[in-house]
Design a protein around this motif. Sequence first.
Motif, PDB file in Angstrom:
ATOM      1  N   THR A  56       5.742   4.138 -18.662  1.00  0.00           N
ATOM      2  CA  THR A  56       5.453   2.711 -18.729  1.00  0.00           C
ATOM      3  C   THR A  56       6.016   1.963 -17.527  1.00  0.00           C
ATOM      4  OG1 THR A  56       7.401   2.367 -20.106  1.00  0.00           O
ATOM      5  CG2 THR A  56       5.296   2.698 -21.234  1.00  0.00           C
ATOM      6  N   ALA A  57       7.212   2.315 -17.064  1.00  0.00           N
ATOM      7  CA  ALA A  57       7.813   1.613 -15.925  1.00  0.00           C
ATOM      8  C   ALA A  57       7.012   1.872 -14.650  1.00  0.00           C
ATOM      9  CB  ALA A  57       9.268   2.039 -15.745  1.00  0.00           C
ATOM     10  N   LEU A  58       6.659   3.115 -14.417  1.00  0.00           N
ATOM     11  CA  LEU A  58       5.895   3.440 -13.208  1.00  0.00           C
ATOM     12  C   LEU A  58       4.475   2.880 -13.279  1.00  0.00           C
ATOM     13  CD1 LEU A  58       7.053   7.118 -12.514  1.00  0.00           C
ATOM     14  CD2 LEU A  58       7.738   5.027 -11.343  1.00  0.00           C
ATOM     15  N   SER A  59       3.895   2.885 -14.467  1.00  0.00           N
ATOM     16  CA  SER A  59       2.546   2.331 -14.615  1.00  0.00           C
ATOM     17  C   SER A  59       2.550   0.824 -14.391  1.00  0.00           C
ATOM     18  CB  SER A  59       2.000   2.637 -16.011  1.00  0.00           C
ATOM     19  OG  SER A  59       1.873   4.028 -16.183  1.00  0.00           O
ATOM     20  N   ARG A  60       3.578   0.152 -14.912  1.00  0.00           N
ATOM     21  CA  ARG A  60       3.661  -1.300 -14.710  1.00  0.00           C
ATOM     22  C   ARG A  60       3.900  -1.633 -13.239  1.00  0.00           C
ATOM     23  NH1 ARG A  60       7.260  -3.373 -19.846  1.00  0.00           N
ATOM     24  NH2 ARG A  60       5.665  -2.965 -21.424  1.00  0.00           N
ATOM     25  N   ALA A  61       4.790  -0.890 -12.599  1.00  0.00           N
ATOM     26  CA  ALA A  61       5.062  -1.137 -11.177  1.00  0.00           C
ATOM     27  C   ALA A  61       3.811  -0.896 -10.340  1.00  0.00           C
ATOM     28  CB  ALA A  61       6.207  -0.248 -10.696  1.00  0.00           C
ATOM     29  N   PHE A  73       2.011  -3.794  -8.069  1.00  0.00           N
ATOM     30  CA  PHE A  73       1.741  -3.628  -6.640  1.00  0.00           C
ATOM     31  C   PHE A  73       0.237  -3.636  -6.347  1.00  0.00           C
ATOM     32  CE2 PHE A  73       6.160  -2.034  -6.142  1.00  0.00           C
ATOM     33  CZ  PHE A  73       6.521  -2.827  -5.079  1.00  0.00           C
ATOM     34  N   ALA A  74      -0.554  -3.146  -7.273  1.00  0.00           N
ATOM     35  CA  ALA A  74      -2.010  -3.199  -7.077  1.00  0.00           C
ATOM     36  C   ALA A  74      -2.507  -4.640  -7.096  1.00  0.00           C
ATOM     37  CB  ALA A  74      -2.718  -2.372  -8.150  1.00  0.00           C
ATOM     38  N   ALA A  75      -1.940  -5.459  -7.994  1.00  0.00           N
ATOM     39  CA  ALA A  75      -2.331  -6.879  -8.035  1.00  0.00           C
ATOM     40  C   ALA A  75      -1.893  -7.597  -6.757  1.00  0.00           C
ATOM     41  CB  ALA A  75      -1.712  -7.544  -9.260  1.00  0.00           C
ATOM     42  N   VAL A  76      -0.666  -7.310  -6.296  1.00  0.00           N
ATOM     43  CA  VAL A  76      -0.197  -7.909  -5.040  1.00  0.00           C
ATOM     44  C   VAL A  76      -1.101  -7.487  -3.888  1.00  0.00           C
ATOM     45  CG1 VAL A  76       1.701  -7.860  -3.365  1.00  0.00           C
ATOM     46  CG2 VAL A  76       2.190  -8.169  -5.787  1.00  0.00           C
ATOM     47  N   LEU A 119      -7.322 -10.518  -0.365  1.00  0.00           N
ATOM     48  CA  LEU A 119      -8.164 -11.723  -0.416  1.00  0.00           C
ATOM     49  C   LEU A 119      -7.622 -12.812   0.510  1.00  0.00           C
ATOM     50  CD1 LEU A 119      -8.936 -11.898  -4.247  1.00  0.00           C
ATOM     51  CD2 LEU A 119     -10.497 -11.267  -2.396  1.00  0.00           C
ATOM     52  N   ALA A 120      -6.302 -12.984   0.552  1.00  0.00           N
ATOM     53  CA  ALA A 120      -5.700 -14.002   1.419  1.00  0.00           C
ATOM     54  C   ALA A 120      -5.933 -13.669   2.893  1.00  0.00           C
ATOM     55  CB  ALA A 120      -4.207 -14.124   1.127  1.00  0.00           C
ATOM     56  N   LEU A 121      -5.768 -12.405   3.255  1.00  0.00           N
ATOM     57  CA  LEU A 121      -6.003 -12.006   4.651  1.00  0.00           C
ATOM     58  C   LEU A 121      -7.469 -12.156   5.028  1.00  0.00           C
ATOM     59  CD1 LEU A 121      -3.693  -8.889   5.031  1.00  0.00           C
ATOM     60  CD2 LEU A 121      -3.508 -11.054   6.253  1.00  0.00           C
ATOM     61  N   ALA A 122      -8.377 -11.841   4.110  1.00  0.00           N
ATOM     62  CA  ALA A 122      -9.807 -11.997   4.396  1.00  0.00           C
ATOM     63  C   ALA A 122     -10.165 -13.465   4.564  1.00  0.00           C
ATOM     64  CB  ALA A 122     -10.633 -11.376   3.278  1.00  0.00           C
ATOM     65  N   SER A 146       0.825  -1.215   0.000  1.00  0.00           N
ATOM     66  CA  SER A 146       0.000   0.000   0.000  1.00  0.00           C
ATOM     67  C   SER A 146       0.856   1.261   0.000  1.00  0.00           C
ATOM     68  CB  SER A 146      -0.957  -0.006   1.189  1.00  0.00           C
ATOM     69  OG  SER A 146      -0.232   0.028   2.406  1.00  0.00           O
ATOM     70  N   VAL A 147       1.958   1.245   0.754  1.00  0.00           N
ATOM     71  CA  VAL A 147       2.859   2.401   0.753  1.00  0.00           C
ATOM     72  C   VAL A 147       3.512   2.551  -0.628  1.00  0.00           C
ATOM     73  CG1 VAL A 147       5.023   3.279   1.734  1.00  0.00           C
ATOM     74  CG2 VAL A 147       3.255   2.376   3.229  1.00  0.00           C
ATOM     75  N   ALA A 148       3.865   1.441  -1.260  1.00  0.00           N
ATOM     76  CA  ALA A 148       4.473   1.497  -2.594  1.00  0.00           C
ATOM     77  C   ALA A 148       3.493   2.045  -3.622  1.00  0.00           C
ATOM     78  CB  ALA A 148       4.950   0.103  -3.002  1.00  0.00           C
ATOM     79  N   ILE A 149       2.235   1.649  -3.534  1.00  0.00           N
ATOM     80  CA  ILE A 149       1.233   2.167  -4.476  1.00  0.00           C
ATOM     81  C   ILE A 149       1.077   3.676  -4.310  1.00  0.00           C
ATOM     82  CG2 ILE A 149      -1.229   2.154  -5.036  1.00  0.00           C
ATOM     83  CD1 ILE A 149      -1.210  -0.844  -4.423  1.00  0.00           C
ATOM     84  N   VAL A 150       0.985   4.133  -3.069  1.00  0.00           N
ATOM     85  CA  VAL A 150       0.844   5.576  -2.837  1.00  0.00           C
ATOM     86  C   VAL A 150       2.058   6.321  -3.370  1.00  0.00           C
ATOM     87  CG1 VAL A 150       0.743   7.329  -1.025  1.00  0.00           C
ATOM     88  CG2 VAL A 150      -0.719   5.320  -0.883  1.00  0.00           C
ATOM     89  N   ALA A 151       3.268   5.810  -3.109  1.00  0.00           N
ATOM     90  CA  ALA A 151       4.480   6.486  -3.576  1.00  0.00           C
ATOM     91  C   ALA A 151       4.548   6.499  -5.100  1.00  0.00           C
ATOM     92  CB  ALA A 151       5.705   5.793  -2.991  1.00  0.00           C
TER      93      ALA A 151
END
Length: 145
Positions: A51-56, A60-63, A69-72, A14-19
């Motif tokens: 493209t690099a930032l969008s892919r990253a 991270f959004a998929a992770v 889902l795993a925690l739930a 979540s921190v990586a997505i925000v950054a």
Amino acid sequence: MLRMALTILQVFSSVAIVALVLIQRGKGADAGAGFGAGASGTVFGARGARTALSRATAIFAAVFMLNSLALAYMGTQAASAPKEQPKSLLSEKPAPGGTAPAAPTGSLSSVPVPPQDTAPAPAPAPQVEAPASAPPSSGGSPPPK
């Protein structure tokens, strides 16, 4: 242990997505190139940063989603598992042959003992007399005094 690792991964993603979202340029940033802001996109190349930032961000959004889902799932499995009733000191039976608490030592005369009958007696209920009925008045004038 697994739940703690997944929680740490959740916070990190979540921190990586925000950054990553804050680092990316918006769609309106290309309009600033005409006013001298065109050099800001040359660090990663002409299209490399986008493209690099969008892919990253997408990774991270998929992770983040899979981890959520795993925690739930782990949370629902832990909630449905039968739990042992918590033990209470009141529910435990004393051990047979146990010793009674020791009697206090010293003089008991130093402790003030209140008298047994200290409550005041209840007061009798007041007697209320019924008001005397006045003769009906004729008209609207008050009765003479």
